[in-house]
Each structure stands twice: as C-alpha cells, then as structure tokens.
Design a protein around this motif. Structure first.
Motif, PDB file in Angstrom:
ATOM      1  N   UNK A 145       0.819  -1.213   0.000  1.00  0.00           N
ATOM      2  CA  UNK A 145       0.000   0.000   0.000  1.00  0.00           C
ATOM      3  C   UNK A 145       0.856   1.268   0.000  1.00  0.00           C
ATOM      4  N   UNK A 170      -6.797   2.469  -7.102  1.00  0.00           N
ATOM      5  CA  UNK A 170      -7.769   1.634  -6.392  1.00  0.00           C
ATOM      6  C   UNK A 170      -7.796   0.180  -6.880  1.00  0.00           C
ATOM      7  N   UNK A 201      -4.048   4.393   4.473  1.00  0.00           N
ATOM      8  CA  UNK A 201      -3.303   3.700   3.422  1.00  0.00           C
ATOM      9  C   UNK A 201      -4.154   3.548   2.147  1.00  0.00           C
ATOM     10  N   UNK A 202      -3.514   3.668   0.989  1.00  0.00           N
ATOM     11  CA  UNK A 202      -4.235   3.603  -0.275  1.00  0.00           C
ATOM     12  C   UNK A 202      -3.797   2.387  -1.088  1.00  0.00           C
ATOM     13  N   UNK A 203      -4.640   2.027  -2.027  1.00  0.00           N
ATOM     14  CA  UNK A 203      -4.331   0.901  -2.907  1.00  0.00           C
ATOM     15  C   UNK A 203      -4.614  -0.437  -2.257  1.00  0.00           C
ATOM     16  N   UNK A 204      -4.622  -1.471  -3.087  1.00  0.00           N
ATOM     17  CA  UNK A 204      -4.866  -2.817  -2.574  1.00  0.00           C
ATOM     18  C   UNK A 204      -3.587  -3.358  -1.952  1.00  0.00           C
TER      19      UNK A 204
END
Ligand SMILES: Cc1cc2nc3c(=O)[nH]c(=O)nc-3n(C[C@H](O)[C@H](O)[C@H](O)COP(=O)(O)OP(=O)(O)OC[C@H]3O[C@@H](n4cnc5c(N)ncnc54)[C@H](O)[C@@H]3O)c2cc1C
Ligand SMILES: Cc1cc2nc3c(=O)[nH]c(=O)nc-3n(C[C@H](O)[C@H](O)[C@H](O)COP(=O)(O)OP(=O)(O)OC[C@H]3O[C@@H](n4cnc5c(N)ncnc54)[C@H](O)[C@@H]3O)c2cc1C
Ligand code: SF4
Ligand code: SF4
Ligand code: FES
Lengths: 470, 275
Positions: B32, B238, B88-91
């Motif tokens: 992330x 995302x 936190x961002x993203x997978x």
C-alpha cells in the motif's frame, strides 16, 4: 396585486463581469445585487398565499416570508428565515438550478419572468456574511451521542451542522485534504468562490465538529470499525458521485485526455491555474474539446478558456434543447466564446506518434424518435465522420458512485448502478448506517444533497435517542 | 500536520523519513501507499509505505529526489512537518504461502519491495531476492533485504557491487537451472518491470508489477492514474497498484509518465514552484 401592472415583467439584471474580460480570469462572473436592486426585485413578489414557489424548493424555504423582509429592508431577519431551512444559502443562491425549482413555479413566471428568488437568496446570504465569516452561537455543551459523518460535500456538511447544533459530538471524515466535496474540487471559483465554502467549514468547526481530512473510509477505517471500535452510535455516508465515466473509445488514454474530474480538480482544488506559483500543473492545448452537455461540461469548457485555450468546443450528441446544463451556464459559456458542436458524437481520440492527442474524430448525429426518457434519440448519420483538430480532450459524460465504502461494508445494499440503497429518511439496509446525496441518487444537485442531509440528520437523531433509551 | 520523526539520507539523493501518521500505521499492509502534500501550494504525490510501526504510530517513506516535490522534501529535517498524509491507499499485496517467490527491486523500487518480501517470508515462502542499482553507491536496503530473504542477489550496471549486469540476469539463470518459481514480484523503473515480465512470460510464471503512474487523489476520483491492463482500463490507485505484468501495456504507461515533462522542467525543487 396593486401595482402589478406597472411592475417590471423581467427580473432585475444582476451585474456581471464583461464576457470578454471574464473569459481570461477566474474571478466570479456574477456580481450580485446591491441593496436597492434587491429591494426592488423583492417588490416584484406577489406574496401569494399558497406560495407555489415553496413547493419547487427541495428544502421548502419560506420564500414569500424572506422576500417580504428584503422588501422591508430587514436583511438580518430575511437571513434568519432562510437559515431555518437552508444551511448553505450563499452556495444555493449561486448554483441552484432555480429555473427548474423554486422559480419554475413562481406565479410571476406565467406572464413574464419569475421573481429572482435565487438572486435574492444570494444577496441576503452575502449581506449577512458581509465579506467575513460570522460565527454561529456555540452548540450545547452536553453531548447526546456520537456520530461519524463520511465525506465533506453538501450532504455531509448539512448532517454535521444539524446534529452538532442538536448537541451531538461529530467527526467528519474527508478523503481529500480539504472538506467541501464538489463545492471545492468541482465547481470553479468563477461560479462559486471557495472562501464561501471555507466559511461553512469554519462554521462547522466552531460548532465543535471535528474535521478529519486525509481519511479515506474503507481504507483508513471501515464503517464497521467506526461503529464497533471507535464507538460511534451512527454513521452517515455522503460520499457523492465521484467515479468518472469514460467513453471507452480508442485513444482515451492518450496524453492530453482528461476526465472532467481530474481537469477540474487540478484547477480548482490544486490551483493549477496559478502554476508555477503552485506546484500542480495542468496541460492545456490551443484547441480543446469537451465531451458532454451538463454543468460539468460547461464548467470544464469555461475553465479551459480561462487557462488560455483559443478554441473550446462543446461536443454534445443531442441538440441544445436536450442539454442538461443550466440555461444560464450555457448562455454564459456561449457569451464567453465556447463553440457548440451539437448533434456530434466522438468516436475516437486521434494521437500523434509520441502518444499526444492531435484530434477528436466525431460523427454527426440526427434526432430520431423519442426514447423512454422522452428525449429524442440521437442516431449516427452515415459517412459523416470528421476530425476536430484539438490537443486536449475533456470527458464530461457523467460520474458514478465510488465503490470503496460499499465494497467494505457488509450488510449494506446497493442497487445495480452501485448506489447505496436508502429510504426517504436516509436509512440504509444496515442498522445505524445512513446515507444521502449523490451516493444514493446518482449525480444530482447541491440542494437535493442538502435536503437529503436534513432528513438524515432528523432520522439519525431519532435512531440514536431511541437506541439510548432502549 | 505529520511530524518527521527521523530524516536520513540512505544514498546520494535517496532519503528515508519516519513519519508520525497513526491512522495510516494502524492498518497499512505491504503493497500500500500514501499520498502526501508538503505545504499549501504543494502537489499531491504518492509514495509507498516502506515500513511501519503500529505501536509508535509511524510509517517509513523512502524516496528518490527526482523533481520539484521530492527535492524540496529532501531539504526537510528531523522535526519538520508534512502538511498532509492520506492513506493507506491501494490494494494490499496478496500474501499466502505460494512456495518459492522471487522479489525483484530496481533502484528506488527496493524500498516498496522490502515490506512485500518480508510479508512473503512471514507467510512461510522461500524468498529469493534480487536487488539492483546503477552502482554500489545507489544500492539501498541491502541489510534489510538480506534479513527477509533466503537468498539475495545483487546486480549493478557497472559491477561496483555484486554481479555486473541487470536484475533479470540472475532470474534467467534461476529459470535455466530449473528453479520452480511460484511467482515473481518486480518493482522498479518501467523498463525493468517490462523486462522481467518478458523473461517470465514464455515460462508462464505469474509475475506481479507495481505501477506508478501520475496520481492526484488516490481514491478513484480523477482517473488520472488509468492504465491499460489486459485491454481494460484500470485505475492504478484503487484497482492496483499491483497488476499482472504480462497484461500491462507498458508503452502506454511510459508515454503517460511524460505528460508534464515541460512543466516539470520549470520547477527545480528550489521553491520556484511555490509562492
Ligand atoms: C463540475 C460540477 C458542477 C456542478 N454544478 C452544479 C450546479 O451548478 N448546481 C447544482 O446544484 N449542482 C451542481 N453539481 C452537482 C453537485 O455538486 C452535487 O450534486 C453535490 O455536490 C452532491 O453532494 P454530496 O454531498 O452528495 O457529494 P459530493 O459533493 O460529491 O462530496 C462527497 C465528498 O465525499 C468525499 N469522499 C468520497 N469517498 C470518500 C471516502 N471513502 N471516505 C471519505 N470521504 C470520501 C469526497 O472526497 C467528497 O469530498 C455539479 C457537479 C460538478 C461535478
Ligand atoms: C503508487 C506509487 C508509489 C510510489 N512509491 C514511490 C516510492 O516509494 N519512492 C519514490 O521515490 N517514488 C515513488 N513513486 C514515484 C513518486 O510518486 C514520484 O517520483 C514523485 O511523484 C515525483 O514528484 P516530483 O515533484 O519530485 O517530480 P516531478 O518532476 O514532478 O516528476 C518526475 C516524474 O515523476 C512522476 N510523477 C510526477 N508527479 C507525479 C504524481 N503526482 N504522482 C505520481 N508520479 C508522479 C512523473 O513520471 C514525472 O515525470 C511512487 C508512485 C506511485 C504511483
Ligand atoms: S434553495 Fe435553491 S430551490 Fe430553494 S429557494 Fe433557494 S434557490 Fe430556490
Ligand atoms: S410564487 Fe413568486 S410571486 Fe408568488 S410568493 Fe412565490 S416568489 Fe412571490
Ligand atoms: S489517482 Fe485519481 S483515480 Fe487514481
């Protein structure tokens, strides 16, 4: 009715920046009434007993009552009447599609123009702000519950404000670095000065609302965590319609193609129009095509002009009558020199050898039979393809719901478009979770989002108090 | 405001910040990233979470000074603040016991690969790592990578450390020697990730790459980070940032990364792009 005949059939004009001047700056276009003009416009109101105008307003402002106060010169009283119904009058007076709402039903509109209700609302709100940001009375000290509000757009601002005044401890979580939603990142400065929105957020903070920015719910916290671990009695979701749609046509990933969201966010939120004074750049060609016919498309086109583009085209597949944008915005865009390529549909973005846009291939359309929505269905004219020479393309064909929260909240139903299912009072299918605004309805309007927020606040209050007693 | 607890130079032009960001540290996982802004006039830029300490509420960022924002960040010191840190961002990286995994980091890409290698290791995998740089001075996190790898290969372009050559060389050798590789995770410059994907493609080895397109919000709102994966448009912030390396259109990505080259040259990291 006395004097009705000598009264003007048309609204008092609101002064505006000259079109040729304003197309080069980001200052507000419409300048607002002065007190004398406001009183004169207020005098056009017939004070109808049944006040049909009110039914056109989603929050049913007592329009004749506030207009009477304007006529009498008591602007403070007018303001307090409006504020009983609407938390964001300075915003709504500017951006409400009044011609489809309050003003549409105004009796004076039958013969001539309706009363300028939006302009009067704007005047009263601006007068009460007086170029400053006055603070509200302090909220109750004893807290009667704890509610999390997700998103910082008009729906959430309304819920947070209403509940804070009732005595709730409120935390508002916003994913971006500033609250305000579309009011901050989407609608440009020249239509809605950002200081007005900032003032509303300051007001909330003064009411004790804790505004937590940089908090992406679904990632930073899930809805379940907020309720089970962080001790919130209820959660409101007002995350808007933030997911940009693309056309899925060839060339859409070329350099120089933007979604309207990205284009407007760079310019409004990140202030790219001041680059290099600010660090975020925006790429603008001499020739720009904006695809779409709504408010978002008009805002993008007018923004492109202000960034220095010479030719800006609105590419829309139906005719002007079907354009969903507000009449006033279309008119403003037209005056500023935006070129309308109507009955035109893009089929692909043409790129050069380095991956940059050099044109938009379009096909001409003609209107056929009305479809289910009653609008005449556009059909392609065979062999009518042509290329519009542009270096920048902005896609403004609509937005859907961002799935981050829905995907991480078990037990909360969504519909086939991914919007959260909520009843009239904002209740979702998950206990303690409420929702409203564009995330429920799909892209709509500021005032509808606020109206949904008002109802949700009342229903959250009922829910939390019932739970505490039970 | 997010306090920089410790600022440290790892190698020439590569900095490490330990930043107080309790809400991010609480939940973040390998793979992330965060988005930060240094000040009111600043740009939003994404950086991978290289490490975290949940108890202290801190995260580690490792970045290379490449342009305006990262150069200005390079001037910040212990005790200074960042204005915004979102995440936190993203997978998160999918972590299971797959068997043998190869983790490849090129240049600054070693920083994001480290927490992933560690997570693989903790899940019971045999972790073989390959880290590379232009020269020995630019090589980072060798010690950290060694501590989470069963085997570690080092490559430099000029041979000043480890094997002289590219990170794909040890990978090719391994494959030729019949090593059974369950998956490969490669993070680094776009050309390197594309190179790795081309090496593994004929052997059908599942290969993940972490993409770093230009981002604005990091929440799926702007579409600026879009990339073509298997012919479909994905939003890296995302839907990713990790994708199947065999499906990614690297040429399109490399072209999009050049979108602001003209403007970037105007900003020299000396405050010329700030009020
Ligand atoms: C360019 C443009 C022009 C428009 N012009 C007009 C107009 O003239 N008149 C009019 O009435 N309407 C107009 N609209 C529509 C109007 O702005 C919207 O209907 C209204 O803002 C919806 O309000 P909302 O509160 O539902 O959501 P939004 O205003 O969309 O706010 C949602 C907020 O939630 C945040 N968020 C999203 N996901 C998360 C998450 N997971 N965690 C935390 N925060 C999150 C977003 O960052 C955003 O700040 C326009 C819209 C656009 C885009
Ligand atoms: C998910 C993700 C994780 C990343 N993790 C790291 C990391 O751990 N360490 C590290 O050193 N770098 C990382 N990067 C790259 C880092 O974001 C860029 O180096 C940084 O944005 C450059 O900004 P600048 O102003 O210093 O340079 P600029 O001069 O503005 O740009 C230099 C180059 O960086 C890229 N870039 C510019 N602006 C952005 C932006 N807003 N978003 C993404 N890329 C941009 C462009 O390709 C550009 O050509 C990551 C990128 C992504 C998308
Ligand atoms: S809030 Fe909007 S619809 Fe209601 S009275 Fe004001 S301008 Fe009209
Ligand atoms: S309908 Fe028009 S004239 Fe009648 S009360 Fe409303 S604003 Fe006044
Ligand atoms: S960065 Fe905006 S959608 Fe990914």
């Amino acid at each position: 009715m006395q004097g009705g005949r000598i009264m003007s059939q048309v609204k008092h004009k609101m002064p505006e920046q000259d079109a040729q001047v304003r197309r080069h700056n980001f200052n507000e276009v419409a300048l607002g009434y002065d007190a004398e003009t406001a009183k004169a416009e207020a005098a056009r109101c017939l004070q109808c007993k049944h006040a049909p105008c009110r039914k056109g307003c989603p929050v049913e402002i007592d329009i004749p009552a506030f207009i009477q106060q304007v006529k009498d010169g008591d602007f403070v009283a007018a303001n307090s009447i409006i504020r009983d119904y609407n938390n964001l009058p300075a915003v709504c007076g500017r951006v409400c599609p009044q011609e489809d709402q309050c003003e549409k039903l105004c009796i004076r509109g039958i013969k001539g123009e309706p009363v300028g209700i939006g302009r009067l609302e704007r005047f009263v709100a601006d007068f009460s702000l007086g170029g400053t940001c006055p603070l509200p009375p302090p909220p109750p000290e004893v807290k009667i519950g704890k509610v999390a509000v997700i998103g910082g757009g008009p729906a959430s601002l309304t819920v947070a404000g209403d509940l804070a005044r009732m005595g709730y401890q409120i935390t508002l979580f916003e994913a971006l670095h500033t609250a305000g939603g579309v009011l901050m990142y989407g609608i440009p400065e020249f239509r809605l000065p950002k200081d007005i929105v900032k003032c509303e957020i300051e007001t909330l903070k003064y009411l004790g609302v804790e505004v937590v920015v940089n908090a992406v719910i679904g990632k930073t916290f899930t809805v379940d965590e907020l309720m089970q671990e962080e001790g919130y009695d209820a959660v409101f979701i007002g995350t808007g319609a933030g997911l940009p749609h693309f056309m899925k046509m060839p060339g859409e990933n070329l350099n120089g193609v933007y979604s309207a969201n990205e284009f407007l966010t760079r310019v409004n939120l990140m202030k790219a129009y001041k680059f290099p004074e600010t660090a975020t750049p925006v790429q603008i060609g001499r020739n720009v095509a904006v695809v779409g016919g709504g408010n978002v498309a008009m805002d993008s086109a007018r923004t492109a002009l202000r960034l220095g583009a010479e030719n800006v085209y609105i590419v829309y597949r139906r005719s002007r009558d079907e354009m969903p944008a507000r009449a006033e915005e279309v008119e403003h865009a037209h005056e500023e020199g935006v070129i309308f390529q109507l009955l035109t549909n893009p089929v692909q973005v043409v790129g050069d050898e380095n991956g940059w846009v050099k044109g938009l291939e379009c096909v001409q359309m003609e209107l056929g039979e009305p479809d289910a929505s009653g609008r005449r269905r556009p059909m392609e004219k065979p062999d009518s393809n042509f290329v519009l020479d542009v270096e920048t393309v902005v896609i403004a064909i609509g937005q859907g719901p961002n799935p981050l929260i829905q995907d991480t909240t078990p037990g909360m139903d969504t519909n086939k478009h991914g919007n959260i299912v909520a009843d009239d009072d904002g209740k979702t299918t998950k206990e303690g979770v409420f929702a409203g605004g564009d995330i429920v309805t799909g892209a709509a309007t500021v005032i509808l989002a606020m109206g949904a927020g008002k109802k949700a606040a009342a229903s959250i209050h009922a829910y939390v108090q019932h739970k505490k007693q039970g | 405001m997010y306090k920089i607890i410790k600022a440290e130079e790892l190698s020439a032009g590569v900095q490490s910040f330990i930043v107080e960001a309790p809400l991010v540290a609480r939940k973040c996982q390998a793979g992330q990233f965060i988005i930060l802004r240094i000040d009111e006039a600043g740009e939003r830029i994404p950086l991978t979470i290289a490490d975290y300490d949940r108890e202290k509420g801190t995260i580690q960022l490792i970045f290379q000074e490449v342009g305006d924002t990262t150069k200005q960040m390079g001037k910040l010191k212990t005790g200074d603040y960042l204005l915004d840190v979102a995440g936190p961002l993203g997978k998160a990286t999918e972590v299971e016991n797959f068997g043998t995994v190869v983790c490849i980091g090129g240049g600054i890409g070693v920083a994001p690969v480290y927490p992933i290698a560690r997570a693989y290791k903790n899940a019971g995998n045999r972790v073989i790592s390959i880290i590379g740089a232009r020269n020995a001075d630019l090589l980072i996190m060798e010690k950290e990578m060694r501590s989470v790898s069963d085997e570690l290969f080092i490559t430099t372009d000029d041979g000043s450390a480890g094997h002289k050559g590219l990170v794909v060389d040890p990978l090719k050798d391994m494959i030729a020697a019949g090593e059974k590789i369950a998956r490969v995770m490669a993070i680094g410059p776009m050309v390197m990730m594309r190179g790795v994907a081309e090496v593994t493609r004929p052997h059908g080895i599942h290969t993940l790459v972490s993409l770093n397109p230009i981002m604005v919000d990091g929440t799926g709102m702007c579409g600026g980070c879009r990339c073509s994966v298997g012919g479909e448009t994905k939003f890296a912030c995302v839907d990713g940032p990790e994708f199947d390396g065999h499906q990614v259109d690297f040429n399109g990505l490399m072209s999009r990364a050049r979108m602001y080259h003209t403007q970037e040259r105007q900003c020299k990291g000396d405050g010329s792009c700030h009020k």
